[in-house]
Design a protein around this motif. Structure first.
Motif, PDB file in Angstrom:
ATOM      1  N   PHE A 145       0.816  -1.199   0.000  1.00 64.64           N
ATOM      2  CA  PHE A 145       0.000   0.000   0.000  1.00 64.64           C
ATOM      3  C   PHE A 145       0.854   1.255   0.000  1.00 64.64           C
ATOM      4  O   PHE A 145       2.048   1.213   0.265  1.00 64.64           O
ATOM      5  N   LYS A 146       0.197   2.362  -0.327  1.00 65.52           N
ATOM      6  CA  LYS A 146       0.784   3.696  -0.218  1.00 65.52           C
ATOM      7  C   LYS A 146      -0.138   4.510   0.661  1.00 65.52           C
ATOM      8  O   LYS A 146      -1.347   4.285   0.672  1.00 65.52           O
ATOM      9  N   THR A 147       0.434   5.466   1.373  1.00 67.36           N
ATOM     10  CA  THR A 147      -0.367   6.311   2.236  1.00 67.36           C
ATOM     11  C   THR A 147      -0.769   7.579   1.506  1.00 67.36           C
ATOM     12  O   THR A 147       0.087   8.341   1.065  1.00 67.36           O
ATOM     13  N   TYR A 148      -2.082   7.779   1.343  1.00 72.75           N
ATOM     14  CA  TYR A 148      -2.614   9.030   0.806  1.00 72.75           C
ATOM     15  C   TYR A 148      -2.854   9.944   2.001  1.00 72.75           C
ATOM     16  O   TYR A 148      -3.465   9.535   2.989  1.00 72.75           O
ATOM     17  N   GLU A 149      -2.353  11.165   1.937  1.00 72.95           N
ATOM     18  CA  GLU A 149      -2.522  12.119   3.027  1.00 72.95           C
ATOM     19  C   GLU A 149      -3.197  13.384   2.519  1.00 72.95           C
ATOM     20  O   GLU A 149      -2.779  13.967   1.524  1.00 72.95           O
ATOM     21  N   ASN A 150      -4.230  13.795   3.220  1.00 74.47           N
ATOM     22  CA  ASN A 150      -4.915  15.031   2.903  1.00 74.47           C
ATOM     23  C   ASN A 150      -4.778  15.953   4.110  1.00 74.47           C
ATOM     24  O   ASN A 150      -5.505  15.810   5.094  1.00 74.47           O
ATOM     25  N   GLU A 151      -3.820  16.879   4.027  1.00 73.53           N
ATOM     26  CA  GLU A 151      -3.554  17.773   5.148  1.00 73.53           C
ATOM     27  C   GLU A 151      -4.708  18.724   5.410  1.00 73.53           C
ATOM     28  O   GLU A 151      -4.996  19.060   6.560  1.00 73.53           O
ATOM     29  N   LYS A 152      -5.365  19.181   4.355  1.00 75.23           N
ATOM     30  CA  LYS A 152      -6.461  20.140   4.513  1.00 75.23           C
ATOM     31  C   LYS A 152      -7.624  19.533   5.299  1.00 75.23           C
ATOM     32  O   LYS A 152      -8.170  20.167   6.194  1.00 75.23           O
ATOM     33  N   LEU A 153      -8.005  18.308   4.975  1.00 78.47           N
ATOM     34  CA  LEU A 153      -9.099  17.649   5.686  1.00 78.47           C
ATOM     35  C   LEU A 153      -8.604  16.879   6.909  1.00 78.47           C
ATOM     36  O   LEU A 153      -9.403  16.499   7.764  1.00 78.47           O
ATOM     37  N   GLY A 154      -7.305  16.622   6.981  1.00 79.91           N
ATOM     38  CA  GLY A 154      -6.704  16.059   8.187  1.00 79.91           C
ATOM     39  C   GLY A 154      -6.783  14.558   8.345  1.00 79.91           C
ATOM     40  O   GLY A 154      -6.903  14.063   9.463  1.00 79.91           O
ATOM     41  N   PHE A 155      -6.699  13.798   7.246  1.00 80.56           N
ATOM     42  CA  PHE A 155      -6.742  12.345   7.382  1.00 80.56           C
ATOM     43  C   PHE A 155      -5.847  11.660   6.365  1.00 80.56           C
ATOM     44  O   PHE A 155      -5.370  12.272   5.416  1.00 80.56           O
ATOM     45  N   LYS A 196      -9.628  13.339  -6.516  1.00 85.86           N
ATOM     46  CA  LYS A 196      -9.939  14.751  -6.692  1.00 85.86           C
ATOM     47  C   LYS A 196     -10.295  15.318  -5.327  1.00 85.86           C
ATOM     48  O   LYS A 196     -11.101  14.734  -4.599  1.00 85.86           O
ATOM     49  N   GLU A 197      -9.667  16.424  -4.986  1.00 87.88           N
ATOM     50  CA  GLU A 197      -9.873  17.040  -3.681  1.00 87.88           C
ATOM     51  C   GLU A 197     -10.729  18.288  -3.800  1.00 87.88           C
ATOM     52  O   GLU A 197     -10.472  19.145  -4.636  1.00 87.88           O
ATOM     53  N   GLU A 198     -11.737  18.359  -2.960  1.00 95.59           N
ATOM     54  CA  GLU A 198     -12.597  19.531  -2.854  1.00 95.59           C
ATOM     55  C   GLU A 198     -12.455  20.078  -1.436  1.00 95.59           C
ATOM     56  O   GLU A 198     -11.737  19.518  -0.612  1.00 95.59           O
ATOM     57  N   ALA A 199     -13.161  21.156  -1.155  1.00 94.43           N
ATOM     58  CA  ALA A 199     -13.047  21.802   0.148  1.00 94.43           C
ATOM     59  C   ALA A 199     -13.493  20.902   1.297  1.00 94.43           C
ATOM     60  O   ALA A 199     -12.898  20.931   2.373  1.00 94.43           O
ATOM     61  N   ASP A 200     -14.522  20.062   1.065  1.00 94.10           N
ATOM     62  CA  ASP A 200     -15.044  19.256   2.159  1.00 94.10           C
ATOM     63  C   ASP A 200     -15.253  17.784   1.809  1.00 94.10           C
ATOM     64  O   ASP A 200     -15.969  17.073   2.500  1.00 94.10           O
ATOM     65  N   TYR A 201     -14.604  17.328   0.739  1.00 96.94           N
ATOM     66  CA  TYR A 201     -14.636  15.905   0.418  1.00 96.94           C
ATOM     67  C   TYR A 201     -13.534  15.565  -0.582  1.00 96.94           C
ATOM     68  O   TYR A 201     -12.961  16.435  -1.219  1.00 96.94           O
ATOM     69  N   ILE A 202     -13.258  14.259  -0.681  1.00 96.70           N
ATOM     70  CA  ILE A 202     -12.404  13.748  -1.757  1.00 96.70           C
ATOM     71  C   ILE A 202     -13.256  12.793  -2.589  1.00 96.70           C
ATOM     72  O   ILE A 202     -14.207  12.191  -2.086  1.00 96.70           O
ATOM     73  N   GLU A 203     -12.908  12.680  -3.857  1.00 99.81           N
ATOM     74  CA  GLU A 203     -13.584  11.778  -4.772  1.00 99.81           C
ATOM     75  C   GLU A 203     -12.532  10.847  -5.359  1.00 99.81           C
ATOM     76  O   GLU A 203     -11.566  11.307  -5.959  1.00 99.81           O
ATOM     77  N   VAL A 204     -12.699   9.561  -5.173  1.00 98.30           N
ATOM     78  CA  VAL A 204     -11.752   8.568  -5.679  1.00 98.30           C
ATOM     79  C   VAL A 204     -12.355   7.961  -6.946  1.00 98.30           C
ATOM     80  O   VAL A 204     -13.453   7.401  -6.918  1.00 98.30           O
ATOM     81  N   CYS A 205     -11.615   8.108  -8.060  1.00103.50           N
ATOM     82  CA  CYS A 205     -12.132   7.723  -9.370  1.00103.50           C
ATOM     83  C   CYS A 205     -11.241   6.696 -10.051  1.00103.50           C
ATOM     84  O   CYS A 205     -10.017   6.749  -9.931  1.00103.50           O
ATOM     85  N   PHE A 206     -11.877   5.798 -10.782  1.00104.16           N
ATOM     86  CA  PHE A 206     -11.174   4.817 -11.600  1.00104.16           C
ATOM     87  C   PHE A 206     -10.791   5.455 -12.930  1.00104.16           C
ATOM     88  O   PHE A 206     -11.583   6.157 -13.549  1.00104.16           O
ATOM     89  N   VAL A 207      -9.555   5.183 -13.370  1.00102.67           N
ATOM     90  CA  VAL A 207      -9.098   5.592 -14.703  1.00102.67           C
ATOM     91  C   VAL A 207      -8.340   4.401 -15.288  1.00102.67           C
ATOM     92  O   VAL A 207      -7.376   3.927 -14.702  1.00102.67           O
ATOM     93  N   GLY A 208      -8.803   3.915 -16.425  1.00102.44           N
ATOM     94  CA  GLY A 208      -8.162   2.778 -17.071  1.00102.44           C
ATOM     95  C   GLY A 208      -7.571   3.155 -18.416  1.00102.44           C
ATOM     96  O   GLY A 208      -7.229   4.316 -18.656  1.00102.44           O
TER      97      GLY A 208
END
Length: 190
Positions: free
Chosen positions: A52-62, A77-89
């Motif tokens: 695994f790799k660690t994804y860090e979002n400092e703005k949202l704190g997790f 994709k990072e927004e002000a109050d959420y992240i969106e995890v998308c598949f790209v093939g």
């Protein structure tokens, strides 16, 4: 036969998704923040042998642990109050390009957002609390539709693109099996 099985699985997943729906989202989702280079936010210090790799979002704190098997097949994709995890093939269908930015948008797999975001957007599906950061609850949720279903579209006319989309669908379904494990790795930066 393989294509028929993929359609059958898509229909089942779509039906399961709809079963949890109570409302339909009529709002348009617009990406108003910069799409940050997520590669800079992935900590590879876990070593080359780790899975695994660690994804860090400092703005949202997790942080989240993302399987290395996902490499090259997702964007966050990072927004002000959420992240969106998308598949790209490899298929054009999976890239779902932003026409004005000429870069992949991907097909949504899941989101993690704040409690306020969830309260303000009642048209979400599979909402589940995953943790807290600074007394703010964060939730996992999905779209009310099944974006990955676009990879099984019988409207793809080009045979090469159709094959790429079918292969992408198989990869995406394998990735979906990891989502619950990823959500369990939610950790506050506090």
């Amino acid at each position: 036969m393989k294509y028929a099985n993929m359609i059958f699985i898509s229909i089942i997943l779509f039906t399961i998704t709809l079963t949890g729906c109570t409302k339909t989202d009529t709002t348009e989702n617009t990406d108003t923040t910069e799409n940050n280079d997520i590669a800079e936010k992935i900590d590879e210090s876990n070593g080359p042998d780790n899975q695994f790799k660690t994804y860090e979002n400092e703005k949202l704190g997790f942080t989240l642990q993302i399987p290395t098997s996902w490499d090259d097949n997702y964007i966050i994709k990072e927004e002000a109050d959420y992240i969106e995890v998308c598949f790209v093939g490899d298929s054009e269908q999976s890239k779902n390009y932003y026409e004005d930015l000429a870069k992949p948008n991907g097909l949504t797999m899941f989101y993690i957002g704040t409690e306020d975001y969830v309260k303000e957007n009642p048209f979400l599906d599979s909402v589940k609390e995953v943790g807290k950061v600074n007394d703010i609850s964060y939730y996992y949720f999905t779209d009310t539709d099944f974006p990955l279903g676009a990879l099984t579209s019988e409207y793809i006319e080009d045979e090469n693109e159709k094959k790429l989309a079918e292969d992408d669908f198989t990869i995406a379904m394998e990735m979906i099996e990891d989502v619950e494990s990823i959500i369990k790795t939610f950790k506050s930066l506090e």
